[in-house]
Design a protein around this motif. Structure first.
Motif, PDB file in Angstrom:
ATOM      1  N   MET A  39     -24.962 -40.297 -36.625  1.00  0.00           N
ATOM      2  CA  MET A  39     -24.120 -39.184 -36.169  1.00  0.00           C
ATOM      3  C   MET A  39     -23.013 -38.876 -37.173  1.00  0.00           C
ATOM      4  O   MET A  39     -22.665 -37.702 -37.369  1.00  0.00           O
ATOM      5  CB  MET A  39     -23.570 -39.471 -34.776  1.00  0.00           C
ATOM      6  N   VAL A  40     -22.462 -39.879 -37.837  1.00  0.00           N
ATOM      7  CA  VAL A  40     -21.461 -39.642 -38.886  1.00  0.00           C
ATOM      8  C   VAL A  40     -22.109 -38.883 -40.043  1.00  0.00           C
ATOM      9  O   VAL A  40     -21.517 -37.950 -40.594  1.00  0.00           O
ATOM     10  CB  VAL A  40     -20.834 -40.971 -39.360  1.00  0.00           C
ATOM     11  N   MET A  41     -23.338 -39.255 -40.364  1.00  0.00           N
ATOM     12  CA  MET A  41     -24.059 -38.541 -41.415  1.00  0.00           C
ATOM     13  C   MET A  41     -24.229 -37.062 -41.043  1.00  0.00           C
ATOM     14  O   MET A  41     -24.021 -36.175 -41.866  1.00  0.00           O
ATOM     15  CB  MET A  41     -25.430 -39.181 -41.631  1.00  0.00           C
ATOM     16  N   PHE A  42     -24.583 -36.790 -39.784  1.00  0.00           N
ATOM     17  CA  PHE A  42     -24.721 -35.403 -39.344  1.00  0.00           C
ATOM     18  C   PHE A  42     -23.386 -34.669 -39.413  1.00  0.00           C
ATOM     19  O   PHE A  42     -23.353 -33.486 -39.752  1.00  0.00           O
ATOM     20  CB  PHE A  42     -25.277 -35.328 -37.919  1.00  0.00           C
ATOM     21  N   LEU A  43     -22.293 -35.368 -39.109  1.00  0.00           N
ATOM     22  CA  LEU A  43     -20.975 -34.746 -39.187  1.00  0.00           C
ATOM     23  C   LEU A  43     -20.697 -34.270 -40.615  1.00  0.00           C
ATOM     24  O   LEU A  43     -20.278 -33.137 -40.833  1.00  0.00           O
ATOM     25  CB  LEU A  43     -19.894 -35.726 -38.735  1.00  0.00           C
ATOM     26  N   PHE A  44     -20.957 -35.124 -41.598  1.00  0.00           N
ATOM     27  CA  PHE A  44     -20.717 -34.740 -42.979  1.00  0.00           C
ATOM     28  C   PHE A  44     -21.711 -33.688 -43.454  1.00  0.00           C
ATOM     29  O   PHE A  44     -21.389 -32.863 -44.296  1.00  0.00           O
ATOM     30  CB  PHE A  44     -20.744 -35.966 -43.896  1.00  0.00           C
ATOM     31  N   MET A  45     -22.903 -33.704 -42.901  1.00  0.00           N
ATOM     32  CA  MET A  45     -23.882 -32.686 -43.248  1.00  0.00           C
ATOM     33  C   MET A  45     -23.406 -31.307 -42.786  1.00  0.00           C
ATOM     34  O   MET A  45     -23.705 -30.299 -43.400  1.00  0.00           O
ATOM     35  CB  MET A  45     -25.219 -33.021 -42.591  1.00  0.00           C
ATOM     36  N   VAL A  51     -25.061 -21.373 -38.835  1.00  0.00           N
ATOM     37  CA  VAL A  51     -25.583 -21.401 -37.468  1.00  0.00           C
ATOM     38  C   VAL A  51     -26.761 -22.363 -37.360  1.00  0.00           C
ATOM     39  O   VAL A  51     -26.838 -23.165 -36.420  1.00  0.00           O
ATOM     40  CB  VAL A  51     -25.984 -19.977 -37.008  1.00  0.00           C
ATOM     41  N   ASP A  52     -27.673 -22.326 -38.327  1.00  0.00           N
ATOM     42  CA  ASP A  52     -28.830 -23.206 -38.234  1.00  0.00           C
ATOM     43  C   ASP A  52     -28.448 -24.683 -38.347  1.00  0.00           C
ATOM     44  O   ASP A  52     -29.017 -25.532 -37.667  1.00  0.00           O
ATOM     45  CB  ASP A  52     -29.900 -22.831 -39.266  1.00  0.00           C
ATOM     46  N   ARG A  53     -27.471 -25.015 -39.175  1.00  0.00           N
ATOM     47  CA  ARG A  53     -27.022 -26.410 -39.259  1.00  0.00           C
ATOM     48  C   ARG A  53     -26.344 -26.860 -37.977  1.00  0.00           C
ATOM     49  O   ARG A  53     -26.553 -27.974 -37.515  1.00  0.00           O
ATOM     50  CB  ARG A  53     -26.056 -26.595 -40.430  1.00  0.00           C
ATOM     51  N   ILE A  54     -25.531 -26.010 -37.405  1.00  0.00           N
ATOM     52  CA  ILE A  54     -24.843 -26.365 -36.160  1.00  0.00           C
ATOM     53  C   ILE A  54     -25.858 -26.611 -35.052  1.00  0.00           C
ATOM     54  O   ILE A  54     -25.772 -27.592 -34.323  1.00  0.00           O
ATOM     55  CB  ILE A  54     -23.819 -25.288 -35.771  1.00  0.00           C
ATOM     56  N   VAL A  55     -26.849 -25.735 -34.948  1.00  0.00           N
ATOM     57  CA  VAL A  55     -27.890 -25.906 -33.935  1.00  0.00           C
ATOM     58  C   VAL A  55     -28.659 -27.203 -34.182  1.00  0.00           C
ATOM     59  O   VAL A  55     -28.914 -27.978 -33.256  1.00  0.00           O
ATOM     60  CB  VAL A  55     -28.845 -24.686 -33.909  1.00  0.00           C
ATOM     61  N   PHE A  56     -29.016 -27.468 -35.432  1.00  0.00           N
ATOM     62  CA  PHE A  56     -29.738 -28.691 -35.771  1.00  0.00           C
ATOM     63  C   PHE A  56     -28.915 -29.929 -35.420  1.00  0.00           C
ATOM     64  O   PHE A  56     -29.419 -30.877 -34.805  1.00  0.00           O
ATOM     65  CB  PHE A  56     -30.104 -28.697 -37.260  1.00  0.00           C
ATOM     66  N   ILE A  57     -27.643 -29.928 -35.798  1.00  0.00           N
ATOM     67  CA  ILE A  57     -26.777 -31.079 -35.527  1.00  0.00           C
ATOM     68  C   ILE A  57     -26.620 -31.301 -34.028  1.00  0.00           C
ATOM     69  O   ILE A  57     -26.722 -32.433 -33.535  1.00  0.00           O
ATOM     70  CB  ILE A  57     -25.405 -30.904 -36.215  1.00  0.00           C
ATOM     71  N   LEU A  58     -26.379 -30.238 -33.277  1.00  0.00           N
ATOM     72  CA  LEU A  58     -26.251 -30.370 -31.825  1.00  0.00           C
ATOM     73  C   LEU A  58     -27.541 -30.906 -31.204  1.00  0.00           C
ATOM     74  O   LEU A  58     -27.507 -31.786 -30.327  1.00  0.00           O
ATOM     75  CB  LEU A  58     -25.871 -29.036 -31.192  1.00  0.00           C
ATOM     76  N   TYR A  59     -28.674 -30.418 -31.661  1.00  0.00           N
ATOM     77  CA  TYR A  59     -29.970 -30.877 -31.162  1.00  0.00           C
ATOM     78  C   TYR A  59     -30.168 -32.359 -31.454  1.00  0.00           C
ATOM     79  O   TYR A  59     -30.597 -33.129 -30.587  1.00  0.00           O
ATOM     80  CB  TYR A  59     -31.081 -30.035 -31.802  1.00  0.00           C
TER      81      TYR A  59
END
Length: 105
Positions: A39-45, A51-59
């Motif tokens: 999850m920390v990795m996704f935060l830095f990503m 929009v597509d990154r936010i959706v991917f991270i939330l998913y």
């Protein structure tokens, strides 16, 4: 199925010690250190938001949270000591450093 002389990629992982839960080192301060790292990795990503990154991270975070919830249910059924471990280490994802220092002394 991929195979090599050392690894069979179709094998199911079975823990070597069937009756104990890991409660030392990282597992003494949070219950899910690997998922926390992901999850920390996704935060830095997501530092460059789109929009597509936010959706991917939330998913992905939602999937991790649901997986952890299911895993903990299974561990409570499989190991009677897991309920006590949850009381000793209340944090799933945020390290409780007080536990680290109190257990090391």
């Amino acid at each position: 199925v991929m195979k090599s002389s050392e690894i069979d990629y179709n094998e199911r992982y079975e823990p070597k010690d069937q009756g104990k839960i890991a409660v030392t080192k990282l597992y003494s301060v949070l219950r899910h250190p690997q998922q926390t790292g992901v999850m920390v990795m996704f935060l830095f990503m997501g530092l460059r938001f789109s929009v597509d990154r936010i959706v991917f991270i939330l998913y992905m975070v939602f999937g991790i949270l649901m997986g952890v919830r299911q895993e903990e249910r299974q561990l409570e059924k499989q190991f009677k000591s897991y309920t006590e471990y949850k009381k000793d280490v209340p944090s799933r994802f945020i390290p409780n450093l007080a536990n680290l220092f109190s257990r090391s002394s």
